[in-house]
Structure formats: structure tokens, C-alpha cells
Design a protein around this motif. Structure first.
Motif, PDB file in Angstrom:
ATOM      1  N   SER A  11       2.335   6.014   6.983  1.00 44.61           N
ATOM      2  CA  SER A  11       3.747   6.376   6.877  1.00 44.61           C
ATOM      3  C   SER A  11       3.940   7.545   5.923  1.00 44.61           C
ATOM      4  CB  SER A  11       4.579   5.176   6.395  1.00 44.61           C
ATOM      5  OG  SER A  11       4.707   4.215   7.410  1.00 44.61           O
TER       6      SER A  11
ATOM      7  N   ARG B 198      14.809  -4.426   2.527  1.00 45.55           N
ATOM      8  CA  ARG B 198      14.110  -5.415   1.717  1.00 45.55           C
ATOM      9  C   ARG B 198      13.276  -6.351   2.591  1.00 45.55           C
ATOM     10  NH1 ARG B 198      14.522  -6.763  -3.402  1.00 45.55           N
ATOM     11  NH2 ARG B 198      16.470  -5.568  -3.656  1.00 45.55           N
ATOM     12  N   GLY B 199      12.040  -6.604   2.162  1.00 41.18           N
ATOM     13  CA  GLY B 199      11.164  -7.535   2.855  1.00 41.18           C
ATOM     14  C   GLY B 199      10.365  -6.930   3.994  1.00 41.18           C
ATOM     15  N   ARG B 200      10.586  -5.655   4.324  1.00 41.20           N
ATOM     16  CA  ARG B 200       9.888  -5.025   5.432  1.00 41.20           C
ATOM     17  C   ARG B 200       8.702  -4.216   4.930  1.00 41.20           C
ATOM     18  NH1 ARG B 200      14.039  -1.935   9.278  1.00 41.20           N
ATOM     19  NH2 ARG B 200      12.137  -1.880  10.536  1.00 41.20           N
ATOM     20  N   THR B 201       7.695  -4.063   5.789  1.00 45.02           N
ATOM     21  CA  THR B 201       6.592  -3.140   5.536  1.00 45.02           C
ATOM     22  C   THR B 201       6.587  -2.143   6.692  1.00 45.02           C
ATOM     23  OG1 THR B 201       5.285  -4.816   4.394  1.00 45.02           O
ATOM     24  CG2 THR B 201       4.116  -2.877   5.217  1.00 45.02           C
ATOM     25  N   LEU B 202       6.744  -0.884   6.384  1.00 47.51           N
ATOM     26  CA  LEU B 202       6.943   0.134   7.401  1.00 47.51           C
ATOM     27  C   LEU B 202       5.680   0.969   7.568  1.00 47.51           C
ATOM     28  CD1 LEU B 202      10.492   1.193   6.175  1.00 47.51           C
ATOM     29  CD2 LEU B 202       9.934  -0.446   7.977  1.00 47.51           C
ATOM     30  N   SER B 203       4.950   0.717   8.656  1.00 46.99           N
ATOM     31  CA  SER B 203       3.704   1.423   8.930  1.00 46.99           C
ATOM     32  C   SER B 203       3.905   2.427  10.068  1.00 46.99           C
ATOM     33  CB  SER B 203       2.596   0.437   9.304  1.00 46.99           C
ATOM     34  OG  SER B 203       2.388  -0.499   8.250  1.00 46.99           O
TER      35      SER B 203
ATOM     36  N   THR C 145       8.259   0.792  -2.234  1.00 44.58           N
ATOM     37  CA  THR C 145       7.191  -0.190  -1.998  1.00 44.58           C
ATOM     38  C   THR C 145       7.208  -0.729  -0.569  1.00 44.58           C
ATOM     39  OG1 THR C 145       8.613  -1.919  -2.952  1.00 44.58           O
ATOM     40  CG2 THR C 145       7.017  -0.855  -4.412  1.00 44.58           C
ATOM     41  N   ARG C 146       8.119  -0.218   0.287  1.00 42.43           N
ATOM     42  CA  ARG C 146       8.119  -0.611   1.712  1.00 42.43           C
ATOM     43  C   ARG C 146       7.107   0.202   2.507  1.00 42.43           C
ATOM     44  NH1 ARG C 146       9.067  -4.943   1.103  1.00 42.43           N
ATOM     45  NH2 ARG C 146       8.903  -4.355  -1.070  1.00 42.43           N
ATOM     46  N   ILE C 147       6.643   1.309   1.960  1.00 43.16           N
ATOM     47  CA  ILE C 147       5.850   2.270   2.724  1.00 43.16           C
ATOM     48  C   ILE C 147       4.471   1.703   3.032  1.00 43.16           C
ATOM     49  CG2 ILE C 147       4.860   4.591   2.662  1.00 43.16           C
ATOM     50  CD1 ILE C 147       7.205   5.274   0.733  1.00 43.16           C
ATOM     51  N   GLY C 148       4.101   1.714   4.318  1.00 47.22           N
ATOM     52  CA  GLY C 148       2.830   1.153   4.750  1.00 47.22           C
ATOM     53  C   GLY C 148       1.835   2.218   5.171  1.00 47.22           C
TER      54      GLY C 148
END
Length: 327
Positions: free
Chosen positions: A252, A219-224, A246-249
Motif C-alpha cells: 500500500s 478503525r480496525g481495518r488493514t489496507l493492503s 497504522t492501517r497501512i498494509g
């Protein structure tokens, strides 16, 4: 009922080394073939007598000849089991399987759906692998992540799963945070060690190139520029699944795996995987591979166990009142 006529085959040219490799220690390889085709096999030298129905005798004889041709070196039980799976799917034209860059050069899709799964992962940003245990969902996803990392398509690998107990209450686990979550994530560690080697994995952990964490930590992360795998996704809630997706940047790729017949959530709670399969059907860029019992790549009995549970579940759905009365 008349007794079934035995079928005899002779393996030639005679080669005692090949025969020994084919049979394995204490004829263990022959026992695997017997189990796979529900036949009884008796051997005298290079002569094999098969006791079974004619259709099964043809398939078992074909398997014996296939493995005899490959028996220039020792054949392990794993070689036999995986070879049997490939033999059962040879009639389907699936085209060349994707080649993965891992330390296991022989790694590839063994069934048409496994091959399709690997292609889906390479061609889509988000892929769902849904199906019973033993179909290679998680292992092939980790192999695809290692392949993408080795080819420098991504900068890191992130593996996650919900920390939900499989029908048991384990209580409070001792140790620090890493020690508390390790039991839930151990299958992911094992796959990494198998595909990259213990020392390399340890170094990549130190550099932060590989990360394994419970789903709650996403939660709260953006994973690029990452390859992200959510395992055991059937144990997520719809809210957790939405949070993860919705974390997927940028740059990715994500793979979500799970088995909807093994949900460990409290009764009455909807699985986030089941919800996502419904909600995301038809969404461009999202792919689904639905594995079946025919894709099981473990012991031949596993496929039969899966089939038995499926059949039992279908009978219960057709006759719920009868099942209740029996109880």
C-alpha cells in the motif's frame, strides 16, 4: 513621484487570429495577465502598451510573447493562469516531471514543489503534502492514485477525510449514511470524475475498486495493495492520525494532505497533522512536501490572499499586545 514611463511591445509576425486567441473574449486573458503582474495594458492592434514598473513590464511582456506563440488555438482563462505559474518557475531546473496515466494527458506538476511532491509519492510509501489552499495537494494525490491503479501497482483506491465542519454547525443532515457524508467528501468525488470520467468511476465504485469513507470508518481495518489518501488531515486528532497510519498494509501507499492554517478543531485540541509532522520527522520511508504561496495554482489573487494572511499572522505574532489593545 515621477510617472512611470510606458513600455511598448509589438507582437510579430502579425496574425489577427492569434491576437484574438491571446486576448480572449472581452480581453479576459489580458485582464488575467494584468492581475498577475500588477500592470495596466492598453492595446491597439498588435501594439501593447504596459504601464508599470520596469521589472514588471519585462515580465508581462515576456508573458504576452509566450502566450502569443501558443495562441494557434483558443486560450482559456485556465490556460493563462496555469501558464503564468509555469512561466514564474521556468528559471528553476527541476528536471523532467513524472508522467501520470490519467485521462488528462496534459496533467503534470506546474511548480518545482509540485514536481517534487509527485516524485515523493512515487518513491515513498507515506507522503505528507502540507500547505495552503490551491496548491494542488489533494488533486495531485488523487491523480497519483489513479496513475498507480491504471498501472496495476495497486488494486484499489481509498479516499478518506475527517467529517469536521469548517467553522459552521450544520446540524443533522438528512438521508442515509452515504448522503450524510457526501458533502464532506465531494472534493474527492470531483477530482475522480475529472481524472477518470463519471461512468468509469461509477463502475469502479460498484466493483469496490474505489472507496470513499469518513476517517472514523478506518478503525480496525488493514489496507493492503491500496492507494490511500487522507485529505483535510489538519482536522484529525493525534489519535486518529496514529490509527490511520497504522492501517497501512503490504503493497500500500498513503498520501496525507492538509493545511495547518485552516484547522477546524475545537480550540485547545492539537491537530493530528501538526503532531505527525513533529513525530515522524526523520523517519525513513516517510516524505514531506511543504507547499508555499508560490505553489498556488488557482486564480492569481488566491496567492496574494494567502500572502496577506501570512503577513497579518506574522504581525500579530510580533505585536500581540498591540493587536489586543486595538480590539
Amino acid at each position: 513621484m515621477a510617472a512611470m514611463k510606458p513600455t511598448e511591445i509589438i507582437l510579430h509576425p502579425l496574425d489577427n487570429v492569434r491576437l484574438a486567441n491571446l486576448c480572449g473574449a472581452l480581453d479576459e486573458n489580458i485582464r488575467q495577465i494584468e492581475t498577475a503582474f500588477d500592470v495596466s495594458i492598453a492595446r491597439r492592434g498588435e501594439r501593447f502598451t504596459l504601464h508599470c514598473e520596469a521589472s514588471q513590464a519585462h515580465r508581462a511582456a515576456r508573458a504576452l510573447r509566450h502566450f502569443y506563440d501558443k495562441a494557434d488555438g483558443p486560450l482559456s482563462v485556465d490556460d493563462i493562469q496555469l501558464g503564468l505559474i509555469e512561466l514564474s518557475n521556468q528559471s528553476e531546473d527541476v528536471g523532467p516531471a513524472p508522467v501520470l496515466m490519467t485521462r488528462k494527458s496534459e496533467l503534470h506538476g506546474r511548480t518545482p514543489r509540485q514536481v517534487d511532491y509527485l516524485r515523493q509519492i512515487q518513491e515513498h510509501d507515506i507522503t505528507f503534502g502540507v500547505g495552503p489552499a490551491g496548491t494542488g495537494k489533494t488533486y495531485l494525490a488523487v491523480a497519483s492514485a489513479v496513475d498507480a491503479f491504471e498501472r496495476e501497482h495497486v488494486e484499489r483506491i481509498i479516499l478518506t477525510r475527517p467529517a469536521v465542519e469548517a467553522g459552521e454547525r450544520l446540524g443533522f443532515l438528512p438521508g442515509d449514511l452515504a448522503q450524510k457524508v457526501d458533502p464532506y467528501l465531494r472534493p474527492l468525488y470531483d477530482a475522480l470524475y475529472d481524472l477518470m470520467g463519471f461512468d468509469r468511476v461509477a463502475k469502479l465504485f460498484e466493483r469496490g475498486c474505489i472507496e470513499i469513507a469518513p476517517l472514523a470508518f478506518m478503525r480496525g481495518r488493514t489496507l493492503s495493495r491500496a492507494f490511500i489518501i487522507l485529505d483535510e488531515a489538519q482536522n484529525t486528532s493525534p489519535e486518529q492520525m496514529k490509527m490511520f497510519l497504522t492501517r497501512i498494509g503490504i503493497g500500500s501507499r498513503a498520501v496525507i494532505t492538509g493545511d495547518l492554517t485552516q484547522v477546524d478543531l475545537p480550540r485547545g485540541h492539537k491537530s493530528g497533522l501538526a503532531d505527525a509532522v513533529e513525530v515522524l520527522a526523520g523517519v525513513r520511508g516517510v516524505a514531506f512536501t511543504r507547499f508555499q504561496k508560490e505553489d498556488v495554482v488557482r486564480h492569481p489573487l488566491v496567492a496574494r490572499i494567502v500572502a496577506a494572511y501570512e503577513s497579518h499572522g506574522q504581525r500579530e505574532q510580533r505585536h500581540p499586545q498591540q493587536q489586543t489593545a486595538q480590539q
